[in-house]
Design a protein around this motif. Structure first.
Motif, PDB file in Angstrom:
ATOM      1  N   GLU A  62       0.846  -1.391   0.015  1.00  0.00           N
ATOM      2  CA  GLU A  62       0.053   0.104  -0.112  1.00  0.00           C
ATOM      3  C   GLU A  62       0.842   1.213  -0.009  1.00  0.00           C
ATOM      4  OE1 GLU A  62      -3.418   0.675  -0.313  1.00  0.00           O
ATOM      5  OE2 GLU A  62      -3.659  -1.461  -0.636  1.00  0.00           O
ATOM      6  N   ILE A  63       1.679   1.291   0.872  1.00  0.00           N
ATOM      7  CA  ILE A  63       2.960   2.400   0.823  1.00  0.00           C
ATOM      8  C   ILE A  63       3.409   2.661  -0.468  1.00  0.00           C
ATOM      9  CG2 ILE A  63       4.913   3.408   1.960  1.00  0.00           C
ATOM     10  CD1 ILE A  63       4.264   1.781   4.647  1.00  0.00           C
ATOM     11  N   ALA A  64       3.772   1.672  -1.184  1.00  0.00           N
ATOM     12  CA  ALA A  64       4.444   1.569  -2.619  1.00  0.00           C
ATOM     13  C   ALA A  64       3.617   2.432  -3.538  1.00  0.00           C
ATOM     14  CB  ALA A  64       5.028   0.224  -3.051  1.00  0.00           C
ATOM     15  N   LYS A  65       2.112   2.379  -3.397  1.00  0.00           N
ATOM     16  CA  LYS A  65       1.239   3.089  -4.228  1.00  0.00           C
ATOM     17  C   LYS A  65       1.603   4.528  -4.161  1.00  0.00           C
ATOM     18  CE  LYS A  65      -2.652  -0.195  -3.545  1.00  0.00           C
ATOM     19  NZ  LYS A  65      -4.077  -0.067  -3.166  1.00  0.00           N
ATOM     20  N   VAL A  66       2.115   4.871  -3.319  1.00  0.00           N
ATOM     21  CA  VAL A  66       2.507   6.443  -3.090  1.00  0.00           C
ATOM     22  C   VAL A  66       3.792   6.857  -3.279  1.00  0.00           C
ATOM     23  CG1 VAL A  66       2.010   8.578  -1.829  1.00  0.00           C
ATOM     24  CG2 VAL A  66       0.223   6.915  -1.935  1.00  0.00           C
ATOM     25  N   ILE A  67       4.766   6.215  -2.339  1.00  0.00           N
ATOM     26  CA  ILE A  67       6.023   6.504  -2.267  1.00  0.00           C
ATOM     27  C   ILE A  67       6.971   5.667  -3.055  1.00  0.00           C
ATOM     28  CG2 ILE A  67       8.129   6.304  -0.812  1.00  0.00           C
ATOM     29  CD1 ILE A  67       5.836   8.399  -0.036  1.00  0.00           C
ATOM     30  N   VAL A  68       7.742   6.265  -4.050  1.00  0.00           N
ATOM     31  CA  VAL A  68       8.483   5.456  -5.080  1.00  0.00           C
ATOM     32  C   VAL A  68       9.775   5.465  -4.420  1.00  0.00           C
ATOM     33  CG1 VAL A  68       9.203   5.677  -7.299  1.00  0.00           C
ATOM     34  CG2 VAL A  68       7.066   6.552  -7.072  1.00  0.00           C
ATOM     35  N   GLY A  69      10.269   3.961  -4.445  1.00  0.00           N
ATOM     36  CA  GLY A  69      11.776   3.799  -3.987  1.00  0.00           C
ATOM     37  C   GLY A  69      11.739   3.876  -2.332  1.00  0.00           C
ATOM     38  N   GLN A  70      13.078   4.308  -1.949  1.00  0.00           N
ATOM     39  CA  GLN A  70      13.115   4.407  -0.610  1.00  0.00           C
ATOM     40  C   GLN A  70      12.707   3.187   0.020  1.00  0.00           C
ATOM     41  OE1 GLN A  70      14.957   6.853   0.163  1.00  0.00           O
ATOM     42  NE2 GLN A  70      14.608   8.655  -0.754  1.00  0.00           N
ATOM     43  N   ASP A  71      13.180   1.976  -0.492  1.00  0.00           N
ATOM     44  CA  ASP A  71      12.689   0.703   0.226  1.00  0.00           C
ATOM     45  C   ASP A  71      13.169   0.537   1.424  1.00  0.00           C
ATOM     46  OD1 ASP A  71      10.889   0.187  -1.895  1.00  0.00           O
ATOM     47  OD2 ASP A  71      12.393  -1.091  -2.926  1.00  0.00           O
ATOM     48  N   ASP A  72      14.599   0.616   1.765  1.00  0.00           N
ATOM     49  CA  ASP A  72      15.164   0.770   2.908  1.00  0.00           C
ATOM     50  C   ASP A  72      14.531   1.576   4.131  1.00  0.00           C
ATOM     51  OD1 ASP A  72      16.737  -1.322   2.046  1.00  0.00           O
ATOM     52  OD2 ASP A  72      18.371   0.099   1.370  1.00  0.00           O
ATOM     53  N   VAL A  73      14.180   2.676   3.600  1.00  0.00           N
ATOM     54  CA  VAL A  73      13.734   3.947   4.566  1.00  0.00           C
ATOM     55  C   VAL A  73      12.406   3.464   5.007  1.00  0.00           C
ATOM     56  CG1 VAL A  73      12.909   6.103   4.824  1.00  0.00           C
ATOM     57  CG2 VAL A  73      15.066   5.836   3.413  1.00  0.00           C
ATOM     58  N   VAL A  74      11.584   2.944   4.365  1.00  0.00           N
ATOM     59  CA  VAL A  74      10.144   2.282   4.730  1.00  0.00           C
ATOM     60  C   VAL A  74      10.282   1.251   5.346  1.00  0.00           C
ATOM     61  CG1 VAL A  74       8.129   1.385   3.555  1.00  0.00           C
ATOM     62  CG2 VAL A  74       8.985   3.427   2.402  1.00  0.00           C
ATOM     63  N   LYS A  75      11.265   0.449   5.339  1.00  0.00           N
ATOM     64  CA  LYS A  75      11.316  -0.776   6.032  1.00  0.00           C
ATOM     65  C   LYS A  75      11.974  -0.328   7.463  1.00  0.00           C
ATOM     66  CE  LYS A  75      12.489  -4.116   2.460  1.00  0.00           C
ATOM     67  NZ  LYS A  75      13.163  -4.949   1.585  1.00  0.00           N
ATOM     68  N   ALA A  76      12.834   0.583   7.503  1.00  0.00           N
ATOM     69  CA  ALA A  76      13.135   0.839   8.881  1.00  0.00           C
ATOM     70  C   ALA A  76      12.462   1.594   9.693  1.00  0.00           C
ATOM     71  CB  ALA A  76      14.377   2.046   8.444  1.00  0.00           C
ATOM     72  N   VAL A  77      11.147   2.488   9.064  1.00  0.00           N
ATOM     73  CA  VAL A  77      10.357   3.117   9.825  1.00  0.00           C
ATOM     74  C   VAL A  77       9.214   2.118  10.217  1.00  0.00           C
ATOM     75  CG1 VAL A  77       8.449   4.858   9.364  1.00  0.00           C
ATOM     76  CG2 VAL A  77      10.499   5.379   8.704  1.00  0.00           C
ATOM     77  N   VAL A 135       5.429   9.878   6.146  1.00  0.00           N
ATOM     78  CA  VAL A 135       4.917   9.710   7.374  1.00  0.00           C
ATOM     79  C   VAL A 135       3.600   9.577   7.266  1.00  0.00           C
ATOM     80  CG1 VAL A 135       5.004  10.630   9.697  1.00  0.00           C
ATOM     81  CG2 VAL A 135       6.749  10.461   8.518  1.00  0.00           C
ATOM     82  N   SER A 136       2.749  10.607   6.403  1.00  0.00           N
ATOM     83  CA  SER A 136       1.357  10.682   6.302  1.00  0.00           C
ATOM     84  C   SER A 136       0.938   9.536   5.919  1.00  0.00           C
ATOM     85  CB  SER A 136       0.846  11.857   5.575  1.00  0.00           C
ATOM     86  OG  SER A 136       1.542  12.122   4.359  1.00  0.00           O
ATOM     87  N   THR A 137       1.582   8.988   4.709  1.00  0.00           N
ATOM     88  CA  THR A 137       1.255   7.887   3.923  1.00  0.00           C
ATOM     89  C   THR A 137       1.064   6.378   5.051  1.00  0.00           C
ATOM     90  OG1 THR A 137       1.998   8.600   1.877  1.00  0.00           O
ATOM     91  CG2 THR A 137       1.609   6.244   1.846  1.00  0.00           C
TER      92      THR A 137
END
Length: 309
Positions: free
Chosen positions: A1-16, A40-42
């Motif tokens: 779901e997050i990837a629908k809005v956030i492009v790339g930054q996979d490591d950042v998303v996993k860390a959060v 963060v809002s996503t």
């Protein structure tokens, strides 16, 4: 779901996600325009959590974020809740506000409550603070002391996107793109996930590996390598060992495993340690940063000889 809005930054998303599933707070460090606020809002939308954003400024007072007592129409004092009373609080540019306001936020992070008029007001559950810092600005800022930085479980670096990812962002955001997000979890789910993460088993040799990394980062330790004594003024404390293990547990579960490995410890170590190791002037003269020190630590501390490593 997050990837629908956030492009790339996979490591950042996993860390959060690791920090949230561990019931921890995170510091996001990156230059402007890298979608820190959008990220963060996503995440808040996908997790179906109440979200508030606080723009930190030099004139922001503690009561502006915690709330204050007001006189109502019946001439009775009542507590008017501030933006801290949310599940996810984005503390935007936390280093732009004076220490008094920073301390009020960090107290709420640690105690999960706000004191006003002599009364305690518990914060929402779950409660996460995701703070942002711009690493290139120094004027008009109030850098967080090391003792306060230690309250953040992870320090997550957000870097520039590669060319293809940036092209996708540029074309998507300059068109009529509007993506609907679906909530996948609830408040109760997140509270239960935090309990689950703590229940993940870890072998004693793997836990000792995490503790040995923290010990090796301290110049006063008899186990400190020569480069630590040369370049480090203060090493990571006990909270680093705790967060290494907790973040590694969350990473193991996210990767579909039911025990922690040394690879998990290694993977989370940079985010756990980069704000807990303070380099000295000799490191600056030698053009050595904390990332280099952490990498050398991971190369130096030996993993246990065990099937679980």
């Amino acid at each position: 779901e997050i990837a629908k809005v956030i492009v790339g930054q996979d490591d950042v998303v996993k860390a959060v996600i690791i920090s949230l599933f561990s019931n921890g707070h995170s510091l996001l460090v990156g230059v402007p325009g890298l979608a820190k606020t959008l990220l963060v809002s996503t995440i808040a939308d996908v997790l179906d959590l109440d979200f508030k954003r606080i723009q930190f400024t030099p004139d922001l007072m503690p009561s502006d974020i915690t709330g204050s007592e007001i006189l109502d129409e019946d001439r009775h004092f009542k507590f008017n809740r501030g933006p801290l009373f949310a599940n996810i609080v984005l503390a935007d540019e936390i280093n732009r506000t004076p220490p008094k306001t920073q301390a009020a936020l960090l107290e709420a992070m640690e105690e999960k409550q706000v004191t006003a008029g002599g009364e305690l007001h518990p914060l929402s559950k779950p409660f996460y603070v995701l703070a942002t810092q711009n690493p290139i600005e120094l004027e008009g800022t109030y850098p967080l002391p090391e003792a306060q930085l230690d309250r953040f479980m992870l320090n997550i670096l957000i870097d520039y996107l590669d060319e293809d990812e940036e092209l996708a962002v540029a074309t998507r955001t300059t068109s009529g793109f509007d993506q609907e997000l679906s909530a996948v979890f609830t408040n109760e789910d997140m509270i239960e996930f935090a309990r689950l993460v703590r229940a993940v088993p870890i072998a004693d040799p793997v836990a000792r590996f995490a503790v040995q990394i923290s010990h090796a980062s301290r110049p006063s330790s008899d186990k400190a390598p020569d480069f630590v004594r040369k370049w480090v003024s203060w090493g990571a404390g006990t909270r680093a060992s705790q967060n290494l293990i907790l973040a590694a547990k969350a990473r193991a579960v996210l990767n579909g495993r039911y025990h922690v490995s040394c690879a998990d410890i290694r993977a989370v170590a940079p985010s756990v340690l980069r704000h807990r190791i303070l380099t000295n002037f000799r490191a600056e003269a030698d053009q050595v940063n904390v990332e280099t020190v952490i990498q050398q630590l991971l190369d130096t501390v030996k993993e246990p000889q065990s099937n679980l490593s």
